[in-house]
Design a protein around this motif. Structure first.
Motif, PDB file in Angstrom:
ATOM      1  N   ASN A 251       0.795  -1.055   0.503  1.00  0.00           N
ATOM      2  CA  ASN A 251      -0.126  -0.228  -0.029  1.00  0.00           C
ATOM      3  C   ASN A 251       0.957   0.993   0.060  1.00  0.00           C
ATOM      4  O   ASN A 251       0.026   2.623  -0.331  1.00  0.00           O
ATOM      5  CB  ASN A 251      -1.054  -0.087   1.206  1.00  0.00           C
ATOM      6  CG  ASN A 251      -2.246  -0.714   0.791  1.00  0.00           C
ATOM      7  OD1 ASN A 251      -2.299  -0.762   0.104  1.00  0.00           O
ATOM      8  ND2 ASN A 251      -2.230  -2.218   2.095  1.00  0.00           N
ATOM      9  N   ARG A 252       1.630   0.931  -0.064  1.00  0.00           N
ATOM     10  CA  ARG A 252       2.879   2.362  -0.154  1.00  0.00           C
ATOM     11  C   ARG A 252       2.780   3.209  -1.361  1.00  0.00           C
ATOM     12  O   ARG A 252       2.981   4.436  -1.048  1.00  0.00           O
ATOM     13  CB  ARG A 252       4.033   2.163  -0.038  1.00  0.00           C
ATOM     14  CG  ARG A 252       5.617   3.057   0.247  1.00  0.00           C
ATOM     15  CD  ARG A 252       6.988   2.406   0.775  1.00  0.00           C
ATOM     16  NE  ARG A 252       7.105   3.689   0.531  1.00  0.00           N
ATOM     17  CZ  ARG A 252       7.779   4.783   2.009  1.00  0.00           C
ATOM     18  NH1 ARG A 252       7.025   4.175   3.015  1.00  0.00           N
ATOM     19  NH2 ARG A 252       8.390   5.972   1.685  1.00  0.00           N
ATOM     20  N   GLU A 253       3.454   2.808  -2.222  1.00  0.00           N
ATOM     21  CA  GLU A 253       2.568   3.699  -3.613  1.00  0.00           C
ATOM     22  C   GLU A 253       1.032   4.651  -3.468  1.00  0.00           C
ATOM     23  O   GLU A 253       1.623   5.579  -3.738  1.00  0.00           O
ATOM     24  CB  GLU A 253       2.879   2.158  -4.503  1.00  0.00           C
ATOM     25  CG  GLU A 253       2.554   3.351  -6.253  1.00  0.00           C
ATOM     26  CD  GLU A 253       2.827   2.359  -7.693  1.00  0.00           C
ATOM     27  OE1 GLU A 253       2.801   2.703  -8.206  1.00  0.00           O
ATOM     28  OE2 GLU A 253       3.553   0.920  -7.538  1.00  0.00           O
ATOM     29  N   ARG A 254      -0.198   3.759  -3.219  1.00  0.00           N
ATOM     30  CA  ARG A 254      -0.551   4.185  -2.852  1.00  0.00           C
ATOM     31  C   ARG A 254      -1.732   5.647  -1.868  1.00  0.00           C
ATOM     32  O   ARG A 254      -1.628   6.428  -2.235  1.00  0.00           O
ATOM     33  CB  ARG A 254      -2.171   3.409  -2.878  1.00  0.00           C
ATOM     34  CG  ARG A 254      -3.884   3.816  -1.739  1.00  0.00           C
ATOM     35  CD  ARG A 254      -3.985   4.637  -3.786  1.00  0.00           C
ATOM     36  NE  ARG A 254      -5.034   5.146  -3.983  1.00  0.00           N
ATOM     37  CZ  ARG A 254      -5.651   6.377  -3.441  1.00  0.00           C
ATOM     38  NH1 ARG A 254      -4.683   7.146  -3.502  1.00  0.00           N
ATOM     39  NH2 ARG A 254      -6.638   6.563  -3.253  1.00  0.00           N
ATOM     40  N   ILE A 255      -0.302   5.270  -1.197  1.00  0.00           N
ATOM     41  CA  ILE A 255      -0.577   6.030   0.047  1.00  0.00           C
ATOM     42  C   ILE A 255       0.437   7.637  -0.727  1.00  0.00           C
ATOM     43  O   ILE A 255       0.133   8.532  -0.249  1.00  0.00           O
ATOM     44  CB  ILE A 255       0.166   5.393   1.405  1.00  0.00           C
ATOM     45  CG1 ILE A 255      -1.076   4.534   2.139  1.00  0.00           C
ATOM     46  CG2 ILE A 255       0.063   6.828   2.478  1.00  0.00           C
ATOM     47  CD1 ILE A 255      -0.874   4.416   3.793  1.00  0.00           C
ATOM     48  N   MET A 256       1.546   7.041  -0.984  1.00  0.00           N
ATOM     49  CA  MET A 256       2.826   8.309  -1.565  1.00  0.00           C
ATOM     50  C   MET A 256       2.176   8.667  -2.991  1.00  0.00           C
ATOM     51  O   MET A 256       1.619  10.453  -2.918  1.00  0.00           O
ATOM     52  CB  MET A 256       3.812   7.672  -1.827  1.00  0.00           C
ATOM     53  CG  MET A 256       4.814   7.878  -2.514  1.00  0.00           C
ATOM     54  SD  MET A 256       5.948   9.599  -0.840  1.00  0.00           S
ATOM     55  CE  MET A 256       6.345   8.009  -0.306  1.00  0.00           C
ATOM     56  N   GLU A 257       0.702   8.556  -4.117  1.00  0.00           N
ATOM     57  CA  GLU A 257       0.558   8.759  -4.516  1.00  0.00           C
ATOM     58  C   GLU A 257      -0.759   9.813  -3.926  1.00  0.00           C
ATOM     59  O   GLU A 257      -0.926  11.364  -4.607  1.00  0.00           O
ATOM     60  CB  GLU A 257      -0.485   7.826  -5.707  1.00  0.00           C
ATOM     61  CG  GLU A 257      -0.922   8.317  -6.279  1.00  0.00           C
ATOM     62  CD  GLU A 257      -2.365   7.745  -7.095  1.00  0.00           C
ATOM     63  OE1 GLU A 257      -3.773   7.303  -7.935  1.00  0.00           O
ATOM     64  OE2 GLU A 257      -1.995   6.352  -6.979  1.00  0.00           O
TER      65      GLU A 257
END
Length: 375
Positions: A251-257
């Protein structure tokens, strides 16, 4: 002169002040605005003031429990003490906690609400910095019970739990500090990935539910206004979880987005003096300090972690910090702090909220900013 040359010349002039100090420098500040000084002033104010539940009532009323604004300020003070390597200051924050284990046990909140469970972040921070086991068990109780469905759970709470989310889920934007903070702390002390994994999953749920196309957030699906401090909780919540979240987390990429989308939006709505407004995208709303502090913290953290462009966002963060320090009065109290605010689908509700002096909703993120600047 070619257009590219003019652009470079303009940017060079823009990013340097008259004194030669870059406008995005997050290390050097004018006298009276240094984060080490401001942080100490706000920390001392907290340590020399009683628990805040009822504020400055006359006659004074004893609090019934420790509330989340106290928790947020307590955390900020301990983070600041650690960042400045001030062991004596940290010991005073620890000393403030000791009565809660003894004569003031009645002030420890019940783990039955999102605003109460964040309390566990304080004993977990005490454990992180001291290694004393008495803090660990107390803190983990609040992290664990946030995912243990109570016997008297309501149908909607049971529904969230069945989907793998906290039963305390409300889709109120405030939750994205209250839930993620305690779960992230539990991960830091145990290294058990279940805590950070479920915090990240929860964050993605809220991003999907209430982040707008313009990058900001409504207070809740039922309150269609981009309330400043509500958005501040999300900004800080994302910054904090990203600081701790393993790079391999799905989920890191989604949160960073979601974080980048929000930070970009905030740039557009920052006032020339560095402040943000009570309703972020409403030009008639008053300039509010707790939201400004939270956005400033999220940007400082992003610049220092390398997630954000240091010239663009460093400039915005510096402006935010310098503006905030102008709102601190002679009693070390931040002014123009929005009072605690429930959801309501009414512009007037947010526009007419009381403006409090010295409220911990503002003192806490001011301490966070000071900490982030000296980390």
């Amino acid at each position: 002169m070619h257009t590219n040359t003019l652009t470079i010349l303009f940017f060079t002039l823009f990013t340097f002040s008259v004194s030669g100090q870059s406008n995005y420098n997050l290390k050097k500040f004018p006298e009276g605005k240094m984060p080490q000084e401001i942080g100490m002033r706000i920390a001392e104010k907290f340590l020399n003031t009683s628990h805040s539940q009822y504020g400055n009532t006359k006659p004074p009323k004893p609090p019934k429990q420790i509330t989340y604004p106290d928790v947020c300020t307590w955390l900020g003070g301990m983070w600041f003490a650690e960042a400045t390597k001030n062991n004596k200051l940290f010991s005073r924050f620890e000393d403030r906690f000791h009565p809660l284990l003894n004569e003031d046990k009645n002030l420890i909140p019940k783990p039955n609400h999102v605003d109460n469970n964040v309390f566990g972040a304080v004993p977990l921070e005490l454990y992180l910095q001291t290694g004393k086991q008495k803090y660990l068990q107390l803190g983990l109780k609040y992290a664990d019970t946030q995912w243990i469905l109570p016997k008297d759970a309501k149908p909607e709470e049971e529904n969230w739990a069945n989907k793998g989310y906290s039963w305390q889920t409300r889709i109120w934007i405030d939750d994205m500090f209250m839930i993620t903070a305690i779960q992230a702390q539990a991960y830091r002390v145990t290294d058990d990935s279940k805590y950070i994994d479920r915090a990240a999953k929860e964050m993605v749920l809220y991003l999907d539910e209430i982040q707008l196309d313009n990058g900001l957030f409504y207070h809740s699906p039922e309150a269609h206004f981009s309330w400043g401090r509500g958005n501040g909780w999300m900004a800080v919540g994302m910054a904090e979880i990203l600081r701790i979240l393993p790079k391999k987390n799905p989920n890191r990429e989604r949160i960073m987005e979601g974080y980048h989308k929000m930070m970009s939006a905030l740039l557009k709505y920052q006032e020339e003096d560095g402040m943000w407004r009570q309703i972020i995208d409403d030009e008639e709303a008053w300039k509010e300090t707790s939201a400004t502090a939270m956005f400033t913290y999220a940007m400082i953290t992003g610049v220092k972690e390398g997630w954000l462009n240091k010239k663009i966002y460093g400039t915005a963060a510096r402006k935010g910090w310098l503006a905030l320090t102008d709102y601190i009065n002679a009693d070390d109290e931040l002014t123009e702090v929005c009072a605690g605010t429930n959801i309501m689908n009414s512009r007037e509700h947010y526009m007419n909220r009381p403006r409090i002096v010295g409220d911990l909703h503002g003192q806490a993120p001011l301490l966070w900013c000071a900490t982030a600047l000296v980390r």
